[in-house]
Design an enzyme around this catalytic site. Structure first.
Site, short mmCIF file in Angstrom:
data_model
loop_
_atom_site.label_atom_id
_atom_site.label_comp_id
_atom_site.label_asym_id
_atom_site.label_seq_id
_atom_site.Cartn_x
_atom_site.Cartn_y
_atom_site.Cartn_z
N ASP A 29 0.84 -1.32 0.08
CA ASP A 29 -0.13 0.03 0.00
C ASP A 29 0.69 1.30 -0.08
OD1 ASP A 29 0.58 0.14 2.86
OD2 ASP A 29 -0.48 -1.49 3.17
N ASP A 199 1.12 3.69 -20.54
CA ASP A 199 0.69 2.22 -21.03
C ASP A 199 0.40 2.01 -22.28
OD1 ASP A 199 0.39 -0.46 -19.49
OD2 ASP A 199 -1.84 -0.38 -20.43
N GLU A 253 5.14 3.24 -23.10
CA GLU A 253 5.37 1.89 -23.12
C GLU A 253 5.34 1.71 -24.51
OE1 GLU A 253 3.79 -2.54 -21.51
OE2 GLU A 253 2.37 -0.87 -22.16
N HIS A 326 7.36 -5.47 -14.27
CA HIS A 326 6.34 -6.11 -13.58
C HIS A 326 5.52 -7.35 -14.65
CE1 HIS A 326 4.05 -2.92 -15.92
NE2 HIS A 326 2.78 -3.57 -15.67
O1 ISL Z 1 2.83 -9.08 -20.82
C1 ISL Z 1 2.46 -9.03 -21.89
C2 ISL Z 1 1.65 -9.96 -22.56
O2 ISL Z 1 2.51 -10.92 -22.79
C3 ISL Z 1 2.74 -7.58 -22.73
O3 ISL Z 1 2.66 -7.55 -24.07
C4 ISL Z 1 2.00 -6.66 -22.01
O4 ISL Z 1 0.74 -7.03 -22.36
C5 ISL Z 1 2.21 -5.19 -22.99
O5 ISL Z 1 3.50 -4.88 -22.87
C6 ISL Z 1 1.35 -4.22 -22.32
O6 ISL Z 1 1.55 -4.01 -20.91
C7 ISL Z 1 0.79 -3.07 -20.22
O7 ISL Z 1 -0.75 -3.03 -20.43
C8 ISL Z 1 -1.18 -4.13 -20.13
C9 ISL Z 1 -1.16 -4.44 -18.79
O8 ISL Z 1 -1.42 -5.93 -18.44
C10 ISL Z 1 0.54 -4.70 -18.37
O9 ISL Z 1 0.80 -5.05 -16.96
C11 ISL Z 1 1.16 -3.16 -18.88
O10 ISL Z 1 2.39 -3.32 -18.46
C12 ISL Z 1 -2.69 -3.82 -20.14
O11 ISL Z 1 -2.76 -2.76 -19.32
CA CA Z 2 -1.98 -3.23 3.07
#
Ligand code: ISL
Ligand code: CA
Length: 549
Positions: A29, A199, A253, A326
């Site tokens: 958190d 993102d 991204e 992540h």
């Molecule tokens: O981890 C992937 C799928 O295999 C990547 O292709 C990823 O989905 C892509 O890089 C986009 O990532 C971002 O948007 C997603 C989210 O799940 C990821 O955590 C984020 O970093 C949707 O918002």
């Molecule tokens: Ca907590």
């Protein structure tokens, strides 16, 4: 080259759910982050990138936002956020938030309205299509298995979702949507945050008519959906409306952006973004259908990415250098040798991150060498991507054993296990059972031990960050590649004005005789003890930095 704080700083990414739990509910958190700020200060990083903390039903751990103006209950309150920001700034650090605006949660008010009727004022906030010949509007697929379309009974139409069905894509062609986005950006910037990581920003513009994809010809889903016809128009508009009015940093991204078109996004004559995170090295072991279609690759192909990108960005663009976030397994398990040369290989990878041109990014826990977790069954995973893939596999009658084996090296959850603070229960992350399994190696690998040991991975990171700040060559210097194309050795030089440094890396678990002989120079940094470093042979995973003048 123009000097900027976002070129000189080091980014540290926090995945809030897994950083530190301050109130004993098993979930990280905001107050937990605040309590651990001294750790980041001690490490020496400058810019915190916080994965989403907005209100969310957590279908995709906060990447599905139901209210951009509220903080997720599990993470705390807006007061907690304000206090966190104040303390971050008080320590001389900066805060970059995640901007997730390709899609929202299906629980967002806009979508709740949008789905009600075809003439609802919010209908065009999303991408709706009637069935075509009684079926799907096109052949687009979702990143999280299955089709990218979901039928919504209320109006009998499909909505588009490139990610989960609880993440409907926003319709950026609607000027009202863009204005909403600019408004929410201003809200957070006016609070004083220092920028956004955006993102899947290359996905926001969809091609006219949403034509079918020729999947046989498309290398990966990123390429399939990136670089739509109006993407630059929209980012430039965002820049005029918001970005240029703040002293802020923007990092996209860059899924689906190639070295060839990168400067369209980050070139300093474009009025778009400062930099992107590209994925050429991160997707290197992914097949056309993603990470679970694991592909072999050669070291030279991995390293070539760094050279190619630096050349492509040239003087106009700016890069970022990172090996984990992540969405990927742990970097030392993936690119190093966590079993046999854990410490040396983690340090070598750090050397690469801090000595190449571009803003370095550290993912939480990589500074203490966290490794992949031995998940024992599908029930131990939490990520929608792997759970959906597993469900799809079962439906098709696929080989579950081999799927689980692949997941041990490929799943996103490896990066999402709790930060390991000490050797107490749950790695000191929480007094409660955490929301996801803790890596059982926490008694050995944890922050406390790492901070105490003089030659630890953590102290090596500190040394590298300090080094990077002590000479402008590491930030602004040019790179000359000295050895490439080898399956073990990689070497390059960084030079700026009268400074010049040589970096030599043995990317293998075998000692190797090398032919690099600087005429003069002193060893500045090494991941081996002084008496065994930089001899006729490079030791396994040896990393050495030599000052040339
Ligand atoms: O981890 C992937 C799928 O295999 C990547 O292709 C990823 O989905 C892509 O890089 C986009 O990532 C971002 O948007 C997603 C989210 O799940 C990821 O955590 C984020 O970093 C949707 O918002
Ligand atoms: Ca907590």
């Amino acid at each position: 080259m123009i000097q900027n704080w976002w070129k000189e700083g080091v980014i540290y990414q926090i995945y809030p759910r897994s950083f530190y739990d301050s109130n004993g509910d098993g979930i990280g958190d905001l107050n937990g982050i605040r309590q651990k700020l001294p750790w980041l200060k001690h490490l020496g990083v400058d810019i915190i990138w916080l994965s989403p903390v907005y209100q969310s039903p957590n279908d995709d751990n906060g990447y599905d936002i139901s209210d951009y103006y509220q903080v997720m209950d599990e993470f705390g309150t807006m007061e907690d956020f304000d206090r966190l920001l104040e303390e971050i700034h008080g320590l001389g650090l900066r805060l970059v938030m995640d901007l997730v605006v390709n899609h929202t949660s299906d629980e967002h008010f806009w979508f709740q309205e949008s789905r009600k009727s075809k003439d609802n004022p919010y209908r065009d906030y999303y991408i709706w299509r009637p069935p075509v010949n009684g079926g799907l509007p096109n052949n687009w697929k979702s990143f999280f298995s299955g089709d990218a379309w979901e039928m919504d009974e209320a109006t009998g139409e499909y909505y588009l979702h490139l990610f989960s069905r609880k993440q409907p894509d926003l319709n950026w062609d609607n000027p009202k949507v863009r204005e909403e986005v600019y408004q929410l950006m201003r809200f957070w910037l006016d609070k004083g945050i220092d920028g956004f990581r955006m993102d899947v920003i290359p996905f926001i513009s969809k091609p006219e008519g949403l034509p079918d994809k020729d999947w046989a010809k498309i290398p990966d889903y990123g390429v399939a959906y990136a670089n739509g016809p109006r993407v630059h128009e929209y980012i430039q508009e965002m820049n005029r409306e918001v970005i240029q009015h703040y002293d802020m940093m923007t990092i996209g991204e860059g899924v689906g952006i190639s070295a060839e078109n990168a400067n369209l996004y980050v070139g300093n004559d474009r009025g778009e973004l400062n930099m992107i995170f590209h994925f050429d090295h991160m997707f290197i072991d992914h097949g056309p259908n993603g990470r679970m279609e694991k592909k072999k690759y050669e070291l030279k192909d991995f390293l070539e990415v760094f050279d190619r990108w630096e050349n492509a960005l040239g003087e106009k663009g700016w890069g970022s250098i990172y090996l984990g976030n992540h969405d990927f397994p742990r970097m030392v398990s993936r690119f190093g040798d966590a079993e046999n040369f854990w410490e040396q290989s983690a340090k070598l990878l750090a050397t690469l991150i801090f000595t190449r041109k571009g803003t370095p990014g550290v993912y939480q826990g990589d500074e203490i060498g966290l490794t992949n977790t031995p998940f024992e069954s599908i029930e131990e995973y939490r990520d929608i991507e792997i759970l959906n893939a597993s469900r799809e596999l079962k439906a098709k009658g696929g080989d579950e054993k081999s799927f689980l084996k692949t997941a041990l090296t490929q799943a996103r959850d490896h990066a999402r296990t709790p930060m390991q603070w000490d050797d107490s229960a749950n790695g000191g992350f929480s007094i409660h059972t955490p929301w996801i399994k803790v890596n059982p190696n926490y008694p050995r690998i944890n922050a406390k031990t790492q901070a105490e040991q003089e030659n630890s991975i953590f102290n090596f990171y500190r040394q590298m960050i300090a080094l990077r700040k002590s000479h402008p060559a590491w930030v602004y210097g040019d790179t000359e590649v000295i050895v490439s194309g080898s399956d073990q050795v990689y070497a390059y030089q960084r030079s700026y004005e009268s400074d010049s440094f040589l970096v030599v890396l043995n990317f293998s678990s075998q000692a190797v005789r090398h032919a690099i002989s600087p005429a003069k120079g002193a060893v500045m940094v090494s991941n081996y003890a002084a008496d065994s470093a930089w001899g006729e042979y490079l030791q396994p995973w040896e990393a050495v930095i030599i000052r040339l003048n």
